[in-house]
Design an enzyme around this catalytic site. Structure first.
Site, PDB file in Angstrom:
ATOM      1  N   LYS A 127       0.836  -1.208   0.000  1.00  0.00           N
ATOM      2  CA  LYS A 127       0.000   0.000   0.000  1.00  0.00           C
ATOM      3  C   LYS A 127       0.876   1.266   0.000  1.00  0.00           C
ATOM      4  CE  LYS A 127      -3.122   2.564   2.861  1.00  0.00           C
ATOM      5  NZ  LYS A 127      -3.301   2.796   4.258  1.00  0.00           N
ATOM      6  N   ASP A 186      -7.326   1.479   0.908  1.00  0.00           N
ATOM      7  CA  ASP A 186      -7.389   1.767   2.339  1.00  0.00           C
ATOM      8  C   ASP A 186      -8.780   1.384   2.848  1.00  0.00           C
ATOM      9  OD1 ASP A 186      -9.121   3.743   1.514  1.00  0.00           O
ATOM     10  OD2 ASP A 186      -8.375   5.203   2.968  1.00  0.00           O
TER      11      ASP A 186
END
Ligand code: SF4
Length: 220
Positions: free
Chosen positions: A131, A150
Site C-alpha cells: 500500500k 485503504d
C-alpha cells in the site's frame, strides 16, 4: 438504477464504473493525497507514519520532522530518540521511528539515497508494504502500478458492488480489472473524499449521493 439481484457482466461493470468516476470527478475536482509532502521521500515517511493514525495528525508532526531531518542521509544519522519524540503523537512511535531510520539507512546503502521507482524495490524498504509503495509511486511519481486500497476503498468498493472480496489484496485485483488504468491513482483519492463527505461509515447519506443511481447499496 442498478439492480441488487442481477448478475452484472464485466463489461457492464466497466461501463458503470466509468460513470461513477465521471460523477466523482465532478463532485471532488480537487481530490488528491491529503498527506502534505514536498517530495517522494517525505511522502513515503508520511505514509509510514499514517498507519493507525489520521492524515491530519501526521500533517501536524511532519513539518518539524522534515525541518530537522529533510533527507535520507540526515534521517539515517538522526538519534532514534529524537525521531521518536517528534512522531510520538502518531502512535506506535517506537516501531515507526525504527522503520523510518532503517528505511533511510537502506535507501543510502542499497539505492544511492534515491527513492526507487518500482513496487518490487520499494517493498524491500523497512516499513514499506504494497500500500505504501503504491502511494509513493502514484502520488509521488505519477506511476500507477496498483490501486491503493485503504479502509474507505475497501468499504465503498464493496458497497458499489465492484468487489465481493474482503482483503485489500483481492479487492485491488478486482479494481485493477475494472478501473481504467489512467484512473488507478485518482480512484483512491476520490473514494477517500467520498467516504469522508457522503458515504460515511456510520450512516451513508444515500439520498444526497451523486452515485445513488449507480450504487446497488443505495437506501433512498
Ligand atoms: S448510494 Fe449510499 S451506499 Fe452507495 S455510494 Fe452513495 S452513500 Fe454510499
Amino acid at each position: 438504477m442498478v439492480s441488487k439481484t442481477t448478475t452484472e457482466t464485466l463489461t457492464d461493470k466497466k461501463s458503470r464504473v466509468r460513470k461513477i468516476i465521471t460523477r466523482l470527478k465532478r463532485t471532488y475536482p480537487d481530490a488528491q493525497c491529503s498527506l502534505r509532502h514536498n517530495n517522494p521521500y517525505q511522502l513515503m515517511v508520511s505514509t509510514i507514519l499514517s498507519a493507525q493514525c489520521t492524515d491530519e495528525r501526521v500533517n501536524m508532526v511532519t513539518p518539524e520532522l522534515f525541518a530537522r531531518f529533510p533527507t535520507p542521509g540526515k534521517m539515517a544519522a538522526a538519534p532514534i530518540e529524537e525521531i521518536e519524540e517528534l512522531i510520538r503523537s502518531t502512535g506506535f512511535y517506537r516501531n515507526k521511528a525504527k522503520s523510518i531510520k532503517n528505511n533511510a539507512i537502506m535507501l543510502l546503502s542499497d539505492f544511492g539515497g534515491e527513492i526507487p521507482r518500482t513496487l518490487a524495490d520499494l517493498v524491500k524498504l523497512p516499513g514499506v508494504g504494497r500500500k505504501t509503495a503504491s502511494v509513493v509511486l502514484g502520488a509521488g511519481f505519477g506511476l500507477a502500478e496498483g490501486v491503493v486500497v485503504d479502509t474507505h476503498v475497501v468499504r465503498i468498493s464493496r458497497l458499489l458492488g465492484l468487489t465481493e472480496n474482503k482483503t485489500p489484496e483481492k479487492i485491488e485485483r478486482d479494481l485493477i480489472e475494472i478501473l481504467p488504468k489512467k484512473d488507478w491513482i485518482l480512484w483512491t483519492h476520490l473514494i477517500i473524499d467520498h467516504g469522508r463527505a457522503v458515504c460515511v461509515a456510520r450512516r451513508p447519506k444515500c439520498p444526497e449521493c451523486p452515485l445513488c443511481k449507480l450504487c446497488p447499496s443505495a437506501i433512498l
